[in-house]
Motif scaffolding. Structure first.
Motif, PDB file in Angstrom:
ATOM      1  N   THR A  27       0.848  -1.191   0.000  1.00 28.71           N
ATOM      2  CA  THR A  27       0.000   0.000   0.000  1.00 28.71           C
ATOM      3  C   THR A  27       0.883   1.241   0.000  1.00 28.71           C
ATOM      4  O   THR A  27       1.624   1.481   0.961  1.00 28.71           O
ATOM      5  CB  THR A  27      -0.916   0.019   1.230  1.00 28.71           C
ATOM      6  OG1 THR A  27      -1.750  -1.150   1.217  1.00 28.71           O
ATOM      7  CG2 THR A  27      -1.809   1.261   1.226  1.00 28.71           C
ATOM      8  N   ILE A  28       0.831   2.014  -1.076  1.00 29.19           N
ATOM      9  CA  ILE A  28       1.599   3.255  -1.187  1.00 29.19           C
ATOM     10  C   ILE A  28       0.649   4.408  -0.894  1.00 29.19           C
ATOM     11  O   ILE A  28      -0.400   4.546  -1.538  1.00 29.19           O
ATOM     12  CB  ILE A  28       2.207   3.407  -2.592  1.00 29.19           C
ATOM     13  CG1 ILE A  28       3.069   2.182  -2.928  1.00 29.19           C
ATOM     14  CG2 ILE A  28       3.038   4.683  -2.680  1.00 29.19           C
ATOM     15  CD1 ILE A  28       3.585   2.173  -4.368  1.00 29.19           C
ATOM     16  N   CYS A  29       0.980   5.256   0.076  1.00 28.60           N
ATOM     17  CA  CYS A  29       0.047   6.299   0.510  1.00 28.60           C
ATOM     18  C   CYS A  29       0.774   7.606   0.811  1.00 28.60           C
ATOM     19  O   CYS A  29       1.995   7.636   0.978  1.00 28.60           O
ATOM     20  CB  CYS A  29      -0.738   5.819   1.730  1.00 28.60           C
ATOM     21  SG  CYS A  29       0.291   5.129   3.038  1.00 28.60           S
ATOM     22  N   VAL A  30      -0.013   8.693   0.883  1.00 23.57           N
ATOM     23  CA  VAL A  30       0.517  10.046   1.059  1.00 23.57           C
ATOM     24  C   VAL A  30       0.254  10.510   2.489  1.00 23.57           C
ATOM     25  O   VAL A  30      -0.896  10.572   2.929  1.00 23.57           O
ATOM     26  CB  VAL A  30      -0.111  11.011   0.042  1.00 23.57           C
ATOM     27  CG1 VAL A  30       0.465  12.412   0.210  1.00 23.57           C
ATOM     28  CG2 VAL A  30       0.109  10.506  -1.385  1.00 23.57           C
ATOM     29  N   GLN A  31       1.303  10.865   3.195  1.00 21.19           N
ATOM     30  CA  GLN A  31       1.207  11.202   4.617  1.00 21.19           C
ATOM     31  C   GLN A  31       0.251  12.360   4.895  1.00 21.19           C
ATOM     32  O   GLN A  31      -0.580  12.286   5.799  1.00 21.19           O
ATOM     33  CB  GLN A  31       2.602  11.535   5.149  1.00 21.19           C
ATOM     34  CG  GLN A  31       2.673  11.760   6.642  1.00 21.19           C
ATOM     35  CD  GLN A  31       4.089  12.097   7.078  1.00 21.19           C
ATOM     36  OE1 GLN A  31       4.778  12.894   6.430  1.00 21.19           O
ATOM     37  NE2 GLN A  31       4.546  11.479   8.159  1.00 21.19           N
ATOM     38  N   SER A  32       0.369  13.436   4.140  1.00 18.19           N
ATOM     39  CA  SER A  32      -0.434  14.627   4.425  1.00 18.19           C
ATOM     40  C   SER A  32      -1.922  14.408   4.179  1.00 18.19           C
ATOM     41  O   SER A  32      -2.748  15.199   4.631  1.00 18.19           O
ATOM     42  CB  SER A  32       0.055  15.810   3.587  1.00 18.19           C
ATOM     43  OG  SER A  32      -0.121  15.552   2.199  1.00 18.19           O
ATOM     44  N   ALA A  33      -2.273  13.345   3.463  1.00 21.60           N
ATOM     45  CA  ALA A  33      -3.678  13.038   3.189  1.00 21.60           C
ATOM     46  C   ALA A  33      -4.267  12.095   4.236  1.00 21.60           C
ATOM     47  O   ALA A  33      -5.385  11.600   4.053  1.00 21.60           O
ATOM     48  CB  ALA A  33      -3.821  12.430   1.796  1.00 21.60           C
ATOM     49  N   LEU A  34      -3.517  11.860   5.317  1.00 21.87           N
ATOM     50  CA  LEU A  34      -3.970  10.974   6.388  1.00 21.87           C
ATOM     51  C   LEU A  34      -4.067  11.777   7.683  1.00 21.87           C
ATOM     52  O   LEU A  34      -3.144  11.786   8.510  1.00 21.87           O
ATOM     53  CB  LEU A  34      -2.992   9.806   6.549  1.00 21.87           C
ATOM     54  CG  LEU A  34      -2.829   8.915   5.313  1.00 21.87           C
ATOM     55  CD1 LEU A  34      -1.663   7.947   5.486  1.00 21.87           C
ATOM     56  CD2 LEU A  34      -4.115   8.151   5.019  1.00 21.87           C
ATOM     57  N   PRO A  35      -5.172  12.477   7.892  1.00 22.41           N
ATOM     58  CA  PRO A  35      -5.285  13.367   9.064  1.00 22.41           C
ATOM     59  C   PRO A  35      -5.161  12.642  10.397  1.00 22.41           C
ATOM     60  O   PRO A  35      -4.766  13.258  11.394  1.00 22.41           O
ATOM     61  CB  PRO A  35      -6.672  14.004   8.901  1.00 22.41           C
ATOM     62  CG  PRO A  35      -7.408  13.125   7.948  1.00 22.41           C
ATOM     63  CD  PRO A  35      -6.373  12.537   7.045  1.00 22.41           C
ATOM     64  N   ALA A  36      -5.479  11.353  10.443  1.00 17.14           N
ATOM     65  CA  ALA A  36      -5.362  10.619  11.705  1.00 17.14           C
ATOM     66  C   ALA A  36      -3.928  10.628  12.222  1.00 17.14           C
ATOM     67  O   ALA A  36      -3.701  10.620  13.437  1.00 17.14           O
ATOM     68  CB  ALA A  36      -5.860   9.188  11.531  1.00 17.14           C
ATOM     69  N   LEU A  37      -2.940  10.662  11.311  1.00 16.06           N
ATOM     70  CA  LEU A  37      -1.542  10.673  11.736  1.00 16.06           C
ATOM     71  C   LEU A  37      -1.206  11.988  12.441  1.00 16.06           C
ATOM     72  O   LEU A  37      -0.492  11.992  13.454  1.00 16.06           O
ATOM     73  CB  LEU A  37      -0.616  10.459  10.540  1.00 16.06           C
ATOM     74  CG  LEU A  37      -0.774   9.127   9.805  1.00 16.06           C
ATOM     75  CD1 LEU A  37       0.230   9.031   8.659  1.00 16.06           C
ATOM     76  CD2 LEU A  37      -0.607   7.950  10.763  1.00 16.06           C
ATOM     77  N   ALA A  38      -1.718  13.088  11.921  1.00 19.81           N
ATOM     78  CA  ALA A  38      -1.493  14.387  12.569  1.00 19.81           C
ATOM     79  C   ALA A  38      -2.180  14.426  13.938  1.00 19.81           C
ATOM     80  O   ALA A  38      -1.634  14.965  14.912  1.00 19.81           O
ATOM     81  CB  ALA A  38      -2.000  15.514  11.681  1.00 19.81           C
ATOM     82  N   GLU A  39      -3.371  13.852  14.036  1.00 18.11           N
ATOM     83  CA  GLU A  39      -4.083  13.834  15.304  1.00 18.11           C
ATOM     84  C   GLU A  39      -3.352  12.971  16.329  1.00 18.11           C
ATOM     85  O   GLU A  39      -3.254  13.338  17.508  1.00 18.11           O
ATOM     86  CB  GLU A  39      -5.506  13.332  15.089  1.00 18.11           C
ATOM     87  CG  GLU A  39      -6.351  14.274  14.231  1.00 18.11           C
ATOM     88  CD  GLU A  39      -7.731  13.712  13.953  1.00 18.11           C
ATOM     89  OE1 GLU A  39      -8.429  13.346  14.916  1.00 18.11           O
ATOM     90  OE2 GLU A  39      -8.109  13.639  12.764  1.00 18.11           O
ATOM     91  N   LEU A  40      -2.860  11.819  15.899  1.00 23.94           N
ATOM     92  CA  LEU A  40      -2.091  10.971  16.810  1.00 23.94           C
ATOM     93  C   LEU A  40      -0.819  11.671  17.275  1.00 23.94           C
ATOM     94  O   LEU A  40      -0.436  11.579  18.449  1.00 23.94           O
ATOM     95  CB  LEU A  40      -1.735   9.650  16.132  1.00 23.94           C
ATOM     96  CG  LEU A  40      -2.870   8.635  15.981  1.00 23.94           C
ATOM     97  CD1 LEU A  40      -2.443   7.488  15.069  1.00 23.94           C
ATOM     98  CD2 LEU A  40      -3.296   8.089  17.351  1.00 23.94           C
ATOM     99  N   THR A  41      -0.155  12.374  16.365  1.00 24.65           N
ATOM    100  CA  THR A  41       1.049  13.121  16.740  1.00 24.65           C
ATOM    101  C   THR A  41       0.739  14.104  17.849  1.00 24.65           C
ATOM    102  O   THR A  41       1.469  14.204  18.846  1.00 24.65           O
ATOM    103  CB  THR A  41       1.624  13.867  15.523  1.00 24.65           C
ATOM    104  OG1 THR A  41       1.970  12.927  14.506  1.00 24.65           O
ATOM    105  CG2 THR A  41       2.860  14.668  15.910  1.00 24.65           C
ATOM    106  N   MET A  42      -0.360  14.845  17.687  1.00 25.49           N
ATOM    107  CA  MET A  42      -0.726  15.833  18.703  1.00 25.49           C
ATOM    108  C   MET A  42      -1.008  15.170  20.046  1.00 25.49           C
ATOM    109  O   MET A  42      -0.595  15.663  21.103  1.00 25.49           O
ATOM    110  CB  MET A  42      -1.963  16.612  18.228  1.00 25.49           C
ATOM    111  CG  MET A  42      -2.328  17.774  19.132  1.00 25.49           C
ATOM    112  SD  MET A  42      -1.001  18.993  19.200  1.00 25.49           S
ATOM    113  CE  MET A  42      -1.462  19.911  20.672  1.00 25.49           C
ATOM    114  N   LEU A  43      -1.677  14.042  20.035  1.00 22.87           N
ATOM    115  CA  LEU A  43      -1.949  13.318  21.279  1.00 22.87           C
ATOM    116  C   LEU A  43      -0.652  12.820  21.919  1.00 22.87           C
ATOM    117  O   LEU A  43      -0.448  12.959  23.128  1.00 22.87           O
ATOM    118  CB  LEU A  43      -2.889  12.143  21.007  1.00 22.87           C
ATOM    119  CG  LEU A  43      -4.328  12.509  20.619  1.00 22.87           C
ATOM    120  CD1 LEU A  43      -5.091  11.251  20.189  1.00 22.87           C
ATOM    121  CD2 LEU A  43      -5.048  13.201  21.765  1.00 22.87           C
TER     122      LEU A  43
END
Length: 338
Positions: free
Chosen positions: A84-100
């Motif tokens: 699965t090849i994916c784009v980091q900035s298009a995955l808002p859950a990753l930004a939310e997890l980072t903040m947590l």
């Protein structure tokens, strides 16, 4: 093991989108990814959000190189049917997890991370460190746990990032009172970091000492000619030094005939083997490695819509798994939910 997390081993890997990939990436990770995709569930992340942490003054470069790096992935044989090849900035859950996660790590701990300290020094930030760059270990932890990865291919210089990821995992698990997240294991490639053609540092786009995967035959030839060997090996008849000789480092990494390389080393040490003979052999081997990648890449570049379709499909799939992880963490922490 928690039933909340899929027990199937998962690999997460990826690259910052700051430029096309090169032979250092190929040796350090790409050829491993091609092999591992056949036996593991693998996600490859185009880390454009991370690339922005020290390229905020040039977001266009970051955006443009999402497609360039994706072309390199496909050209070397990463199969979107298996990976699965994916784009980091298009995955808002990753930004939310980072903040947590940033609430469970101190600034002092982030600054002590050896990988971050080295990178800060290399870039000459001083105290003008972009906050996003300093927080990279938390963002990396979000990436790894977001995909529920248990195996992360990295170079030795990235081991402190995996260590800090696991620290955060343990901290979160203690906080919620159960094994909510899994720790990850680093997978260090057999071949160490490939030096640049100048022999002075690792191969790097920014330092101009890299051989891109799209290099032309003449570019390959010119790069090999730049490589230093043994400065005291003035004549072919002179005994030569193998250790630290960049040409031999590359032969060890790319020449499939290990016995022949061992014999060349022995002959070089005895004397009677010229540097140009070695360089001609290496140039031929590197061209054999790069030629099919270069041709496949050029073919893919003529159909960018197909490449974009791969990224959209992969990112949609990645959205599901990262959203699931974020919901597990939010629920585990007992945060307010509407």
């Amino acid at each position: 093991m928690s039933s909340e997390i899929n027990a199937v081993p998962v690999i997460l890997t990826g690259d910052r989108t700051t430029g096309p990939l090169h032979l250092g990436h190929f040796v350090g990770s790409l050829r491993n990814r091609v092999a591992l995709q056949k036996s593991h569930r693998q996600y490859v992340l185009l880390a454009d959000a991370q690339a922005l942490t020290d390229n905020a003054d040039d977001p266009g470069k970051v955006r443009q190189n999402v497609l360039e790096v994706a072309l390199d992935y496909l050209a070397v044989g990463i199969d979107p049917e298996l990976t699965t090849i994916c784009v980091q900035s298009a995955l808002p859950a990753l930004a939310e997890l980072t903040m947590l996660y940033l609430n469970f790590v101190s600034v002092a701990r982030l600054e002590r991370n050896p990988t971050i300290k080295d990178e800060i020094q290399m870039r000459g930030f001083g105290r003008n460190i972009p906050a996003g760059f300093l927080c990279y270990p938390a963002a990396q932890a979000a990436d790894i746990t977001g995909f529920q990865a248990t195996l992360v291919p990295v170079g030795e210089d990235q081991l402190p990032i995996i260590e800090q990821t696991n620290e955060l995992v343990r901290r979160l698990n203690r906080q919620v009172g159960r094994e909510l997240l899994l720790e990850a294991q680093a997978l260090v490639p057999k071949t160490g970091r490939l030096p640049g053609v100048d022999g002075k540092s690792k191969m790097s786009k920014s330092q101009g000492n890299a051989i891109p995967l799209s290099a032309s035959p003449s570019d390959v030839q010119a790069a090999v000619q730049r490589m230093y060997t043994d400065p005291d090996h003035l004549r072919a008849s002179d005994p030569g030094q193998v250790e630290g000789n960049i040409v031999f480092v590359y032969l060890d990494a790319f020449d499939p005939d290990e016995e022949a390389v061992a014999e060349l080393k022995s002959q070089y040490r005895r004397g009677g083997l010229g540097d140009m003979v070695l360089k001609r052999r290496l140039a031929g081997i590197l061209e054999e490695t790069i030629a099919p990648i270069r041709e496949r890449r050029a073919e893919l570049a003529r159909d960018p819509d197909t490449v974009m379709d791969v990224l959209r499909a992969g990112t949609a799939k990645a959205t599901e798994i990262t959203n699931k992880t974020k919901e597990l963490v939010v629920e585990g922490l007992g945060l307010f939910r509407l």
